[in-house]
Motif scaffolding. Sequence first.
Motif, PDB file in Angstrom:
ATOM      1  N   HIS A  66       0.834  -1.208   0.000  1.00  0.00           N
ATOM      2  CA  HIS A  66       0.000   0.000   0.000  1.00  0.00           C
ATOM      3  C   HIS A  66       0.868   1.258   0.000  1.00  0.00           C
ATOM      4  O   HIS A  66       1.983   1.259   0.528  1.00  0.00           O
ATOM      5  CB  HIS A  66      -0.938   0.007   1.198  1.00  0.00           C
ATOM      6  N   GLY A  67       0.336   2.297  -0.593  1.00  0.00           N
ATOM      7  CA  GLY A  67       1.026   3.578  -0.600  1.00  0.00           C
ATOM      8  C   GLY A  67       2.311   3.581  -1.409  1.00  0.00           C
ATOM      9  O   GLY A  67       3.206   4.383  -1.156  1.00  0.00           O
ATOM     10  N   GLY A  68       2.415   2.677  -2.353  1.00  0.00           N
ATOM     11  CA  GLY A  68       3.597   2.637  -3.202  1.00  0.00           C
ATOM     12  C   GLY A  68       4.787   1.906  -2.614  1.00  0.00           C
ATOM     13  O   GLY A  68       5.858   1.885  -3.206  1.00  0.00           O
ATOM     14  N   THR A  69       4.609   1.294  -1.439  1.00  0.00           N
ATOM     15  CA  THR A  69       5.714   0.542  -0.844  1.00  0.00           C
ATOM     16  C   THR A  69       5.868  -0.798  -1.541  1.00  0.00           C
ATOM     17  O   THR A  69       4.920  -1.329  -2.124  1.00  0.00           O
ATOM     18  CB  THR A  69       5.482   0.313   0.669  1.00  0.00           C
ATOM     19  N   PRO A  70       7.069  -1.380  -1.497  1.00  0.00           N
ATOM     20  CA  PRO A  70       7.242  -2.690  -2.136  1.00  0.00           C
ATOM     21  C   PRO A  70       6.444  -3.768  -1.415  1.00  0.00           C
ATOM     22  O   PRO A  70       6.180  -3.667  -0.220  1.00  0.00           O
ATOM     23  CB  PRO A  70       8.740  -2.961  -2.022  1.00  0.00           C
ATOM     24  N   HIS A  71       6.092  -4.793  -2.156  1.00  0.00           N
ATOM     25  CA  HIS A  71       5.427  -5.957  -1.566  1.00  0.00           C
ATOM     26  C   HIS A  71       6.431  -6.844  -0.841  1.00  0.00           C
ATOM     27  O   HIS A  71       6.082  -7.533   0.116  1.00  0.00           O
ATOM     28  CB  HIS A  71       4.711  -6.780  -2.637  1.00  0.00           C
ATOM     29  N   GLU A  72       7.671  -6.832  -1.314  1.00  0.00           N
ATOM     30  CA  GLU A  72       8.676  -7.700  -0.711  1.00  0.00           C
ATOM     31  C   GLU A  72      10.028  -6.990  -0.725  1.00  0.00           C
ATOM     32  O   GLU A  72      10.368  -6.292  -1.675  1.00  0.00           O
ATOM     33  CB  GLU A  72       8.751  -9.017  -1.474  1.00  0.00           C
ATOM     34  N   VAL A  73      10.776  -7.190   0.369  1.00  0.00           N
ATOM     35  CA  VAL A  73      12.140  -6.665   0.488  1.00  0.00           C
ATOM     36  C   VAL A  73      13.023  -7.837   0.914  1.00  0.00           C
ATOM     37  O   VAL A  73      12.697  -8.557   1.861  1.00  0.00           O
ATOM     38  CB  VAL A  73      12.232  -5.535   1.536  1.00  0.00           C
ATOM     39  N   GLN A  74      14.120  -8.003   0.198  1.00  0.00           N
ATOM     40  CA  GLN A  74      15.041  -9.114   0.482  1.00  0.00           C
ATOM     41  C   GLN A  74      16.457  -8.574   0.664  1.00  0.00           C
ATOM     42  O   GLN A  74      16.856  -7.643  -0.032  1.00  0.00           O
ATOM     43  CB  GLN A  74      15.066 -10.098  -0.686  1.00  0.00           C
ATOM     44  N   ILE A  75      17.191  -9.184   1.575  1.00  0.00           N
ATOM     45  CA  ILE A  75      18.631  -8.968   1.686  1.00  0.00           C
ATOM     46  C   ILE A  75      19.273 -10.314   1.348  1.00  0.00           C
ATOM     47  O   ILE A  75      18.995 -11.324   1.996  1.00  0.00           O
ATOM     48  CB  ILE A  75      19.068  -8.508   3.093  1.00  0.00           C
ATOM     49  N   LEU A  76      20.099 -10.305   0.309  1.00  0.00           N
ATOM     50  CA  LEU A  76      20.714 -11.526  -0.196  1.00  0.00           C
ATOM     51  C   LEU A  76      22.232 -11.444  -0.083  1.00  0.00           C
ATOM     52  O   LEU A  76      22.805 -10.359  -0.186  1.00  0.00           O
ATOM     53  CB  LEU A  76      20.347 -11.727  -1.671  1.00  0.00           C
ATOM     54  N   ARG A  77      22.851 -12.596   0.114  1.00  0.00           N
ATOM     55  CA  ARG A  77      24.316 -12.702   0.079  1.00  0.00           C
ATOM     56  C   ARG A  77      24.657 -13.716  -1.008  1.00  0.00           C
ATOM     57  O   ARG A  77      24.034 -14.767  -1.086  1.00  0.00           O
ATOM     58  CB  ARG A  77      24.865 -13.181   1.418  1.00  0.00           C
ATOM     59  N   ILE A  78      25.639 -13.350  -1.823  1.00  0.00           N
ATOM     60  CA  ILE A  78      26.086 -14.280  -2.867  1.00  0.00           C
ATOM     61  C   ILE A  78      27.589 -14.139  -3.002  1.00  0.00           C
ATOM     62  O   ILE A  78      28.156 -13.067  -2.749  1.00  0.00           O
ATOM     63  CB  ILE A  78      25.326 -14.060  -4.192  1.00  0.00           C
ATOM     64  N   ALA A  79      28.253 -15.212  -3.368  1.00  0.00           N
ATOM     65  CA  ALA A  79      29.714 -15.296  -3.311  1.00  0.00           C
ATOM     66  C   ALA A  79      30.424 -14.164  -4.055  1.00  0.00           C
ATOM     67  O   ALA A  79      31.356 -13.565  -3.531  1.00  0.00           O
ATOM     68  CB  ALA A  79      30.181 -16.651  -3.836  1.00  0.00           C
ATOM     69  N   ASP A  80      29.994 -13.870  -5.284  1.00  0.00           N
ATOM     70  CA  ASP A  80      30.668 -12.844  -6.085  1.00  0.00           C
ATOM     71  C   ASP A  80      29.820 -12.572  -7.323  1.00  0.00           C
ATOM     72  O   ASP A  80      28.769 -13.171  -7.514  1.00  0.00           O
ATOM     73  CB  ASP A  80      32.091 -13.269  -6.462  1.00  0.00           C
ATOM     74  N   ARG A  81      30.293 -11.656  -8.180  1.00  0.00           N
ATOM     75  CA  ARG A  81      29.539 -11.291  -9.392  1.00  0.00           C
ATOM     76  C   ARG A  81      29.357 -12.491 -10.323  1.00  0.00           C
ATOM     77  O   ARG A  81      28.307 -12.636 -10.949  1.00  0.00           O
ATOM     78  CB  ARG A  81      30.233 -10.160 -10.152  1.00  0.00           C
ATOM     79  N   GLY A  82      30.359 -13.331 -10.408  1.00  0.00           N
ATOM     80  CA  GLY A  82      30.245 -14.519 -11.249  1.00  0.00           C
ATOM     81  C   GLY A  82      29.128 -15.432 -10.782  1.00  0.00           C
ATOM     82  O   GLY A  82      28.365 -15.973 -11.590  1.00  0.00           O
ATOM     83  N   ALA A  83      29.024 -15.615  -9.475  1.00  0.00           N
ATOM     84  CA  ALA A  83      27.955 -16.445  -8.914  1.00  0.00           C
ATOM     85  C   ALA A  83      26.589 -15.798  -9.153  1.00  0.00           C
ATOM     86  O   ALA A  83      25.611 -16.480  -9.468  1.00  0.00           O
ATOM     87  CB  ALA A  83      28.189 -16.675  -7.421  1.00  0.00           C
TER      88      ALA A  83
END
Length: 106
Positions: free
Chosen positions: A51-68
């Motif tokens: 509602h009010g233009g807020t996102p439906h979902e927010v995630q914080i992700l960790r990944i090894a590197d750009r290649g991954a």
Amino acid sequence: MPGPQKPLHLCCLLWAHADTAEALTRYEDTVLGLLPGHGGAVLSRVIGDGHGGTPHEVQILRIADRGALDAYLADPRRVALADERDRVIARTEVFDVDVRTGGPAT
């Protein structure tokens, strides 16, 4: 000899098309399940009402590197779901973040 690369931390904001919030969550359940196979993990995932233009979902992700990250984005299982992604996700913003825990040092 270069040292080991630091993992990437990403914040992902997702907005659903009208009446597709639950389908967005199901889609994300599926594609986020592919992350561990690419050296990644979901550190935090929160779902709002959009509602009010807020996102439906927010995630914080960790990944090894750009290649991954590139390998995850190109994963054939993820790519095969592109039509579903387009159907349920209206907008996505992804940016690098520095993950910190706890409050300021005392």
